[in-house]
Design a protein around this motif. Sequence first.
Motif, PDB file in Angstrom:
ATOM      1  N   THR A 117       0.840  -1.190   0.000  1.00 13.36           N
ATOM      2  CA  THR A 117       0.000   0.000   0.000  1.00 13.36           C
ATOM      3  C   THR A 117       0.875   1.240   0.000  1.00 13.36           C
ATOM      4  O   THR A 117       2.036   1.200   0.454  1.00 13.36           O
ATOM      5  N   GLU A 118       0.304   2.338  -0.488  1.00  8.02           N
ATOM      6  CA  GLU A 118       1.049   3.592  -0.495  1.00  8.02           C
ATOM      7  C   GLU A 118       0.070   4.758  -0.559  1.00  8.02           C
ATOM      8  O   GLU A 118      -0.975   4.679  -1.210  1.00  8.02           O
ATOM      9  N   GLN A 119       0.408   5.848   0.141  1.00  9.36           N
ATOM     10  CA  GLN A 119      -0.346   7.090   0.077  1.00  9.36           C
ATOM     11  C   GLN A 119       0.615   8.223  -0.252  1.00  9.36           C
ATOM     12  O   GLN A 119       1.648   8.375   0.414  1.00  9.36           O
ATOM     13  N   LEU A 120       0.271   8.978  -1.282  1.00  5.32           N
ATOM     14  CA  LEU A 120       1.081  10.124  -1.701  1.00  5.32           C
ATOM     15  C   LEU A 120       0.206  11.365  -1.668  1.00  5.32           C
ATOM     16  O   LEU A 120      -0.928  11.343  -2.146  1.00  5.32           O
ATOM     17  N   ARG A 121       0.727  12.445  -1.100  1.00  2.71           N
ATOM     18  CA  ARG A 121       0.011  13.716  -1.079  1.00  2.71           C
ATOM     19  C   ARG A 121       0.989  14.843  -1.396  1.00  2.71           C
ATOM     20  O   ARG A 121       2.081  14.899  -0.816  1.00  2.71           O
ATOM     21  N   MET A 122       0.570  15.716  -2.299  1.00  6.54           N
ATOM     22  CA  MET A 122       1.421  16.803  -2.770  1.00  6.54           C
ATOM     23  C   MET A 122       0.639  18.103  -2.688  1.00  6.54           C
ATOM     24  O   MET A 122      -0.540  18.154  -3.055  1.00  6.54           O
ATOM     25  N   THR A 123       1.280  19.177  -2.210  1.00  7.43           N
ATOM     26  CA  THR A 123       0.633  20.478  -2.137  1.00  7.43           C
ATOM     27  C   THR A 123       1.412  21.496  -2.964  1.00  7.43           C
ATOM     28  O   THR A 123       2.621  21.341  -3.207  1.00  7.43           O
ATOM     29  N   PHE A 124       0.679  22.533  -3.390  1.00  9.79           N
ATOM     30  CA  PHE A 124       1.241  23.579  -4.239  1.00  9.79           C
ATOM     31  C   PHE A 124       1.009  24.940  -3.595  1.00  9.79           C
ATOM     32  O   PHE A 124       0.046  25.133  -2.847  1.00  9.79           O
ATOM     33  N   GLY A 125       1.871  25.894  -3.935  1.00  7.57           N
ATOM     34  CA  GLY A 125       1.696  27.273  -3.509  1.00  7.57           C
ATOM     35  C   GLY A 125       2.567  28.184  -4.336  1.00  7.57           C
ATOM     36  O   GLY A 125       3.699  27.825  -4.691  1.00  7.57           O
ATOM     37  N   ALA A 126       2.032  29.342  -4.702  1.00  2.00           N
ATOM     38  CA  ALA A 126       2.778  30.329  -5.483  1.00  2.00           C
ATOM     39  C   ALA A 126       3.334  29.720  -6.766  1.00  2.00           C
ATOM     40  O   ALA A 126       4.470  30.019  -7.180  1.00  2.00           O
ATOM     41  N   GLY A 127       2.548  28.831  -7.386  1.00  2.00           N
ATOM     42  CA  GLY A 127       2.944  28.285  -8.676  1.00  2.00           C
ATOM     43  C   GLY A 127       4.013  27.215  -8.624  1.00  2.00           C
ATOM     44  O   GLY A 127       4.651  26.923  -9.642  1.00  2.00           O
ATOM     45  N   ALA A 128       4.226  26.599  -7.464  1.00  2.70           N
ATOM     46  CA  ALA A 128       5.264  25.575  -7.346  1.00  2.70           C
ATOM     47  C   ALA A 128       4.832  24.516  -6.332  1.00  2.70           C
ATOM     48  O   ALA A 128       3.941  24.742  -5.506  1.00  2.70           O
ATOM     49  N   VAL A 129       5.464  23.351  -6.398  1.00  2.00           N
ATOM     50  CA  VAL A 129       5.242  22.307  -5.401  1.00  2.00           C
ATOM     51  C   VAL A 129       5.880  22.742  -4.089  1.00  2.00           C
ATOM     52  O   VAL A 129       7.050  23.144  -4.062  1.00  2.00           O
ATOM     53  N   THR A 130       5.114  22.686  -3.007  1.00  2.00           N
ATOM     54  CA  THR A 130       5.636  23.112  -1.712  1.00  2.00           C
ATOM     55  C   THR A 130       5.918  21.952  -0.763  1.00  2.00           C
ATOM     56  O   THR A 130       6.726  22.080   0.153  1.00  2.00           O
ATOM     57  N   ASP A 131       5.248  20.804  -0.971  1.00  2.00           N
ATOM     58  CA  ASP A 131       5.467  19.688  -0.058  1.00  2.00           C
ATOM     59  C   ASP A 131       5.021  18.386  -0.709  1.00  2.00           C
ATOM     60  O   ASP A 131       4.028  18.363  -1.442  1.00  2.00           O
ATOM     61  N   VAL A 132       5.762  17.315  -0.451  1.00  2.70           N
ATOM     62  CA  VAL A 132       5.398  15.976  -0.903  1.00  2.70           C
ATOM     63  C   VAL A 132       5.536  15.024   0.270  1.00  2.70           C
ATOM     64  O   VAL A 132       6.589  14.975   0.909  1.00  2.70           O
ATOM     65  N   GLN A 133       4.477  14.294   0.560  1.00  4.31           N
ATOM     66  CA  GLN A 133       4.502  13.305   1.626  1.00  4.31           C
ATOM     67  C   GLN A 133       4.136  11.944   1.045  1.00  4.31           C
ATOM     68  O   GLN A 133       3.117  11.817   0.355  1.00  4.31           O
ATOM     69  N   ILE A 134       4.959  10.929   1.323  1.00  5.21           N
ATOM     70  CA  ILE A 134       4.718   9.574   0.839  1.00  5.21           C
ATOM     71  C   ILE A 134       4.794   8.617   2.023  1.00  5.21           C
ATOM     72  O   ILE A 134       5.773   8.625   2.778  1.00  5.21           O
ATOM     73  N   VAL A 135       3.747   7.818   2.214  1.00  3.12           N
ATOM     74  CA  VAL A 135       3.692   6.834   3.301  1.00  3.12           C
ATOM     75  C   VAL A 135       3.441   5.458   2.698  1.00  3.12           C
ATOM     76  O   VAL A 135       2.480   5.277   1.945  1.00  3.12           O
ATOM     77  N   PRO A 136       4.286   4.446   2.983  1.00  5.42           N
ATOM     78  CA  PRO A 136       5.484   4.529   3.816  1.00  5.42           C
ATOM     79  C   PRO A 136       6.632   5.236   3.094  1.00  5.42           C
ATOM     80  O   PRO A 136       6.769   5.116   1.867  1.00  5.42           O
ATOM     81  N   TYR A 137       7.440   5.939   3.852  1.00  6.79           N
ATOM     82  CA  TYR A 137       8.558   6.680   3.281  1.00  6.79           C
ATOM     83  C   TYR A 137       9.723   5.734   2.981  1.00  6.79           C
ATOM     84  O   TYR A 137      10.036   4.852   3.777  1.00  6.79           O
ATOM     85  N   LYS A 138      10.322   5.925   1.818  1.00  9.56           N
ATOM     86  CA  LYS A 138      11.512   5.162   1.449  1.00  9.56           C
ATOM     87  C   LYS A 138      12.609   6.126   1.034  1.00  9.56           C
ATOM     88  O   LYS A 138      12.347   7.125   0.366  1.00  9.56           O
ATOM     89  N   LEU A 139      13.816   5.816   1.430  1.00 12.98           N
ATOM     90  CA  LEU A 139      14.942   6.653   1.028  1.00 12.98           C
ATOM     91  C   LEU A 139      15.091   6.622  -0.484  1.00 12.98           C
ATOM     92  O   LEU A 139      14.903   5.574  -1.119  1.00 12.98           O
ATOM     93  N   PRO A 140      15.408   7.759  -1.104  1.00 10.06           N
ATOM     94  CA  PRO A 140      15.597   7.782  -2.558  1.00 10.06           C
ATOM     95  C   PRO A 140      16.718   6.840  -2.988  1.00 10.06           C
ATOM     96  O   PRO A 140      17.709   6.659  -2.276  1.00 10.06           O
ATOM     97  N   ASN A 141      16.528   6.216  -4.136  1.00  8.96           N
ATOM     98  CA  ASN A 141      17.573   5.373  -4.688  1.00  8.96           C
ATOM     99  C   ASN A 141      18.740   6.261  -5.114  1.00  8.96           C
ATOM    100  O   ASN A 141      18.543   7.257  -5.810  1.00  8.96           O
ATOM    101  N   PRO A 142      19.959   5.943  -4.706  1.00  8.46           N
ATOM    102  CA  PRO A 142      21.103   6.802  -5.060  1.00  8.46           C
ATOM    103  C   PRO A 142      21.333   6.901  -6.566  1.00  8.46           C
ATOM    104  O   PRO A 142      22.037   7.812  -7.023  1.00  8.46           O
ATOM    105  N   ARG A 143      20.737   5.983  -7.339  1.00 10.95           N
ATOM    106  CA  ARG A 143      20.901   6.057  -8.797  1.00 10.95           C
ATOM    107  C   ARG A 143      19.878   6.977  -9.448  1.00 10.95           C
ATOM    108  O   ARG A 143      19.968   7.266 -10.643  1.00 10.95           O
ATOM    109  N   ASP A 144      18.881   7.453  -8.683  1.00 10.36           N
ATOM    110  CA  ASP A 144      17.899   8.380  -9.237  1.00 10.36           C
ATOM    111  C   ASP A 144      18.523   9.745  -9.508  1.00 10.36           C
ATOM    112  O   ASP A 144      19.328  10.240  -8.696  1.00 10.36           O
ATOM    113  N   ILE A 145      18.149  10.341 -10.611  1.00  5.59           N
ATOM    114  CA  ILE A 145      18.534  11.725 -10.868  1.00  5.59           C
ATOM    115  C   ILE A 145      17.715  12.610  -9.936  1.00  5.59           C
ATOM    116  O   ILE A 145      16.483  12.577  -9.981  1.00  5.59           O
ATOM    117  N   PRO A 146      18.348  13.379  -9.070  1.00  7.00           N
ATOM    118  CA  PRO A 146      17.583  14.133  -8.063  1.00  7.00           C
ATOM    119  C   PRO A 146      16.734  15.240  -8.696  1.00  7.00           C
ATOM    120  O   PRO A 146      17.110  15.841  -9.696  1.00  7.00           O
TER     121      PRO A 146
END
Length: 290
Positions: A117-146
């Motif tokens: 299971t997974e829940q993702l929530r993203m908020t915006f403000g002033a024309g940009a993404v301000t916050d991203v929450q993902i449950v359960p949280y996983k550390l980014p893969n070091p091979r991902d382009i940040p």
Amino acid sequence: MQQARHCVSLLAVAALTLWLGGHFPSRPALAENPLAAASRITAVYRVDLAGFNLGNFNLTTVFRGDDYEMRGEARFSVLQGILYQWYGTTASAGRVTSAGPEPAMYALSFSEGGKRTEQLRMTFGAGAVTDVQIVPYKLPNPRDIPVTKAQLEGVVDPMSGAFLTAHSENPNGDLKVCNQTLPVFDGRQRFDLVLTPKRAVNVQRSATSAYTGPAVICRVKFIPIAGYQPDNPGIKLMTETDEIEVWLIPVRGTFMYVPYRIVLPTPVGYGTAVVTSIAVDGARRADAAP
């Protein structure tokens, strides 16, 4: 099964979610909210992958003045859930302007096989993404382009991008709605979808769709920017193919064009989504019908 998530994105991105943001040419004649003529639009899409019918994606969009709320629900399975089962909901909210949608929130929640299971929530403000929450949280893969902060400015979520970006006063199949580049962020990946005109067609009623009328076919080029692994075979396929396309149809009573059919190659075969029904409540303009 990553392909099921892509099916939702094709619908919610024009890519199996797919515009999936959009930059629109200036339209002084549409100074008011071009979507306000409708109060509610409900649509059902049939989703198939590699010859299997996965199920339906149900979408409801509600307009209150310049504000919009979208909610989608999908339940996918293969062999009645014996081989595969996936259930998910997605939502988006924001406001519509003459320049396009300004999202405030995007969410995606899913359960795969009753285990993952997974829940993702993203908020915006002033024309940009301000916050991203993902449950359960996983550390980014070091091979991902940040993904950088600058890359999250001026983007839209998949839902807003897919259904609220194509506008035209011409209800008879305007290929100009295909001329746009859509900057999309889905909570993980930042990518552009470059739409170009392919051809105009006239859709006939079929066993799977009740729609009859004009449609325009847009070629879609997927351009990954960040949040992905360069050696990912799915990303490489999406980047190299010239077979992604979206068919757009005019919505009765509005200036909107929405997806009728989406085609996307995946590592396991072609994914398609086709609208089987669409209903418009509160429309005041009588032309352009599904």
